[in-house]
Design a protein around this motif. Sequence first.
Motif, short mmCIF file in Angstrom:
data_model
loop_
_atom_site.label_atom_id
_atom_site.label_comp_id
_atom_site.label_asym_id
_atom_site.label_seq_id
_atom_site.Cartn_x
_atom_site.Cartn_y
_atom_site.Cartn_z
N MET A 29 -4.17 8.77 5.58
CA MET A 29 -4.28 9.89 6.54
C MET A 29 -3.13 10.88 6.36
SD MET A 29 -5.09 7.93 10.12
CE MET A 29 -5.91 6.35 10.09
N LEU A 30 -1.92 10.35 6.24
CA LEU A 30 -0.75 11.22 6.10
C LEU A 30 -0.82 12.03 4.81
CD1 LEU A 30 2.03 8.73 7.30
CD2 LEU A 30 1.25 10.77 8.54
N CYS A 31 -1.33 11.40 3.75
CA CYS A 31 -1.40 12.08 2.45
C CYS A 31 -2.32 13.30 2.49
CB CYS A 31 -1.88 11.11 1.37
SG CYS A 31 -0.57 10.00 0.83
N GLU A 32 -3.19 13.38 3.51
CA GLU A 32 -4.06 14.57 3.64
C GLU A 32 -3.24 15.80 4.04
OE1 GLU A 32 -7.20 14.48 2.87
OE2 GLU A 32 -7.77 12.36 3.02
N ASN A 33 -2.06 15.56 4.64
CA ASN A 33 -1.29 16.68 5.19
C ASN A 33 0.14 16.83 4.65
OD1 ASN A 33 -3.27 17.52 7.27
ND2 ASN A 33 -2.86 15.48 8.10
N GLN A 34 0.75 15.72 4.29
CA GLN A 34 2.17 15.74 3.94
C GLN A 34 2.36 15.92 2.43
OE1 GLN A 34 2.54 15.75 7.49
NE2 GLN A 34 4.58 15.19 6.72
N THR A 35 3.41 16.63 2.06
CA THR A 35 3.73 16.77 0.64
C THR A 35 4.12 15.40 0.07
OG1 THR A 35 4.85 18.73 1.45
CG2 THR A 35 4.92 18.33 -0.93
N GLU A 36 4.91 14.68 0.86
CA GLU A 36 5.36 13.36 0.39
C GLU A 36 5.36 12.38 1.57
OE1 GLU A 36 8.70 12.29 -2.81
OE2 GLU A 36 9.55 12.51 -0.80
N VAL A 37 5.02 11.15 1.27
CA VAL A 37 5.00 10.11 2.31
C VAL A 37 5.82 8.91 1.82
CG1 VAL A 37 3.53 8.53 3.65
CG2 VAL A 37 2.69 10.82 3.07
N GLY A 38 6.75 8.46 2.65
CA GLY A 38 7.51 7.27 2.31
C GLY A 38 6.70 6.03 2.61
N TRP A 39 6.87 4.99 1.80
CA TRP A 39 6.08 3.78 2.02
C TRP A 39 6.91 2.56 1.67
CZ3 TRP A 39 0.37 3.14 -0.17
CH2 TRP A 39 -0.25 2.09 0.51
N TYR A 40 7.27 1.82 2.71
CA TYR A 40 8.00 0.57 2.49
C TYR A 40 7.03 -0.60 2.47
CZ TYR A 40 10.20 -3.82 3.63
OH TYR A 40 10.53 -5.15 3.62
N MET A 41 7.17 -1.44 1.46
CA MET A 41 6.40 -2.69 1.45
C MET A 41 7.31 -3.80 0.94
SD MET A 41 3.98 -1.48 -1.66
CE MET A 41 3.56 -0.08 -0.63
N ARG A 42 7.08 -5.01 1.44
CA ARG A 42 7.92 -6.13 1.08
C ARG A 42 7.65 -6.58 -0.36
NH1 ARG A 42 7.50 -11.30 4.96
NH2 ARG A 42 5.34 -10.80 4.47
N SER A 43 6.39 -6.57 -0.75
CA SER A 43 6.00 -7.19 -2.01
C SER A 43 6.28 -6.29 -3.23
CB SER A 43 4.50 -7.53 -1.95
OG SER A 43 3.96 -7.60 -3.25
N VAL A 44 7.03 -6.86 -4.16
CA VAL A 44 7.33 -6.15 -5.41
C VAL A 44 6.05 -5.98 -6.22
CG1 VAL A 44 8.63 -6.28 -7.58
CG2 VAL A 44 9.68 -7.06 -5.44
N TYR A 45 5.22 -7.01 -6.18
CA TYR A 45 3.96 -6.96 -6.91
C TYR A 45 3.08 -5.81 -6.42
CZ TYR A 45 -0.91 -7.92 -7.99
OH TYR A 45 -2.21 -7.78 -8.38
N THR A 46 2.93 -5.70 -5.10
CA THR A 46 2.10 -4.62 -4.53
C THR A 46 2.63 -3.26 -4.94
OG1 THR A 46 1.56 -6.01 -2.64
CG2 THR A 46 1.17 -3.67 -2.37
N LYS A 47 3.96 -3.12 -4.88
CA LYS A 47 4.57 -1.85 -5.26
C LYS A 47 4.24 -1.52 -6.72
CE LYS A 47 8.94 0.26 -6.38
NZ LYS A 47 10.40 0.11 -6.51
N GLU A 48 4.45 -2.48 -7.58
CA GLU A 48 4.23 -2.22 -9.00
C GLU A 48 2.76 -1.94 -9.31
OE1 GLU A 48 6.20 -5.42 -11.02
OE2 GLU A 48 8.18 -4.50 -10.70
N HIS A 49 1.88 -2.69 -8.65
CA HIS A 49 0.45 -2.47 -8.83
C HIS A 49 0.07 -1.07 -8.37
CE1 HIS A 49 -3.78 -3.97 -9.18
NE2 HIS A 49 -3.97 -2.92 -8.39
N LEU A 50 0.58 -0.69 -7.22
CA LEU A 50 0.28 0.64 -6.67
C LEU A 50 0.69 1.75 -7.63
CD1 LEU A 50 0.96 0.74 -2.85
CD2 LEU A 50 -0.51 2.36 -4.06
#
Lengths: 333, 333
Positions: free
Chosen positions: B22-43
């Motif tokens: 939802m935020l990506c529809e409006n914001q130039t940049e969105v911060g995203w914290y996630m615990r999993s290193v795997y999820t981050k790398e996959h993303l």
Amino acid sequence: MSNELKYAVFGSGSWATAIVKMLCENQTEVGWYMRSVYTKEHLIKEQHNPSYLSSVEFNIEQLKISNDINEIANYADVLIFVVPSAFIYSELEKLTVDITNKTVVSAVKGIVPETGLLLGEHFHDIYKVPFQNIAVIAGPCHAEEVALERLSYLTISCDDAKKAQHIANALSSDYIKTKISDDVIGTEYAVMLKNIYAIAAGIAHGLGYGDNFQSVLMSNAIREMKRFIKKKHKMKRNINNSAYLGDLLVTGYSLFSRNRMFGNMIGKGYTVKSAQMEMSMVAEGYYATKSAHLINQKNKKKTKMYIIDAVYNILYEGKDPKKEFIKLAEKLD
Amino acid sequence: MSNELKYAVFGSGSWATAIVKMLCENQTEVGWYMRSVYTKEHLIKEQHNPSYLSSVEFNIEQLKISNDINEIANYADVLIFVVPSAFIYSELEKLTVDITNKTVVSAVKGIVPETGLLLGEHFHDIYKVPFQNIAVIAGPCHAEEVALERLSYLTISCDDAKKAQHIANALSSDYIKTKISDDVIGTEYAVMLKNIYAIAAGIAHGLGYGDNFQSVLMSNAIREMKRFIKKKHKMKRNINNSAYLGDLLVTGYSLFSRNRMFGNMIGKGYTVKSAQMEMSMVAEGYYATKSAHLINQKNKKKTKMYIIDAVYNILYEGKDPKKEFIKLAEKLD
């Protein structure tokens, strides 16, 4: 009211059949009027209704079945009418028995189209039945679940609490819990309005809206229903009671509701006529939509009823469902 | 609030992923914290979350993803927390950045089990965030339907209406409509309580109760929710608004709700432990049930909460679901 009062049901659809079943749990004998000679003969021979809830077996000894409305009206003290609203006017025209001293109960889910009156008002105005003799049975209650003896709750409304309680007792059983209410007009309107909202839910589904939208629609529907009923009959009522909100939900969420199914076809692009032909019947909410619209037209200060207006515009003004729902979606919150 | 404010989401489940979308529809940049290193790398490599709403493609240029909670907390002005309530306490313990001047938004669907506090209260009490900087995002909104861009409605609550509106604008799009509210506490409780009622709906279904009962259960649930919230925070609110009733319905009627699924298994005879193992996760409502029970225990005059009590007795007191629901059914109306 004495315990010996005789009960009778007028009508042979699924809801009528379910009510006869409920009464048979408590009454020695139940009167049952039906128009169809075939249904009567099948019932007597096979012990079940050929067309509706045919899994329910009746003990024929317990039933007094007739195709003569006056015979049954004469027989019973409490007359429960469960005829589709589209046919109630012509059915009642056959009635010659004086019913002013009987208790008249509406389980009809709509308004008498010919007069625009609630059934209670119709009985009062045309048949001179005093208001304290008029009661209403409200759900939430799918007839199909009564057939399965799944736990269900009914609300019986009557100005005369004793009469309401007598009827409640006659309907209560292991699987039917009852409560009474003095909001006859409010519950009758709720029963009628819910079918319009079920059509709206069906249209939304047919158009591809999802569960998130459906829940917003229902949340707006109950607020709209509250405004509508308050305008017609102001009294202290909790619109979240089962007779109002519960009944709205069981109809609006049911995949088996004829009103929702009708709406779904409209949403998918069927015309009103072809949807009705396809269903080989007319959904109660179709008439209710027109009645609700007319009632609001007569209000000096109109009630905001976005959902009913949208359904009316689609069903009666030939408006495009997709465009109408885009406009509606802007008004919901 | 300036339009240039930076937003960040904390968490990587389905609801977190939906909010980032939802935020990506409006914001130039969105911060995203996630615990999993795997999820981050996959993303970063595949442009989608590997485990949740994986059909949603992100433009990685638009995201500032990190496994360091402080980096993202430092980066953003508006911090949206979407971590399951069971993990929020330990996640927040990592936070060393001063967040007292930031806007903190809860999209957590429960109470912090370790403190028994709503997330807003937790931020206020432990992290000294002033109440006017605390907001809540409420549905009714299945994340899965956001992924499909199906029209959905959100309510953003904050004491500071300008902040609520800023967040609402940041989340709005063709498929997301928003409204604002000043009932932070009420919406947070509603979000938490609905999951308990969804468990109740699941238990009922598992025990074989039908749609008629379900509608009575929901009608009683909204009345119970109103009483519960009123006791905790008395103000003028319409409990039938989408943030309360709508959210209850979308959860209580959803076959995909994890809470309802958990309840269904309990109703079918699974023990709490085996149902949790089978689901390989803990339903939010499980903790919410205990928290709601404890909150009511602390009330001098207890609120009547038949449904929550029944769920508590089944989940925490080892009571038999069948017997407990027979007792509950007597109390509903």
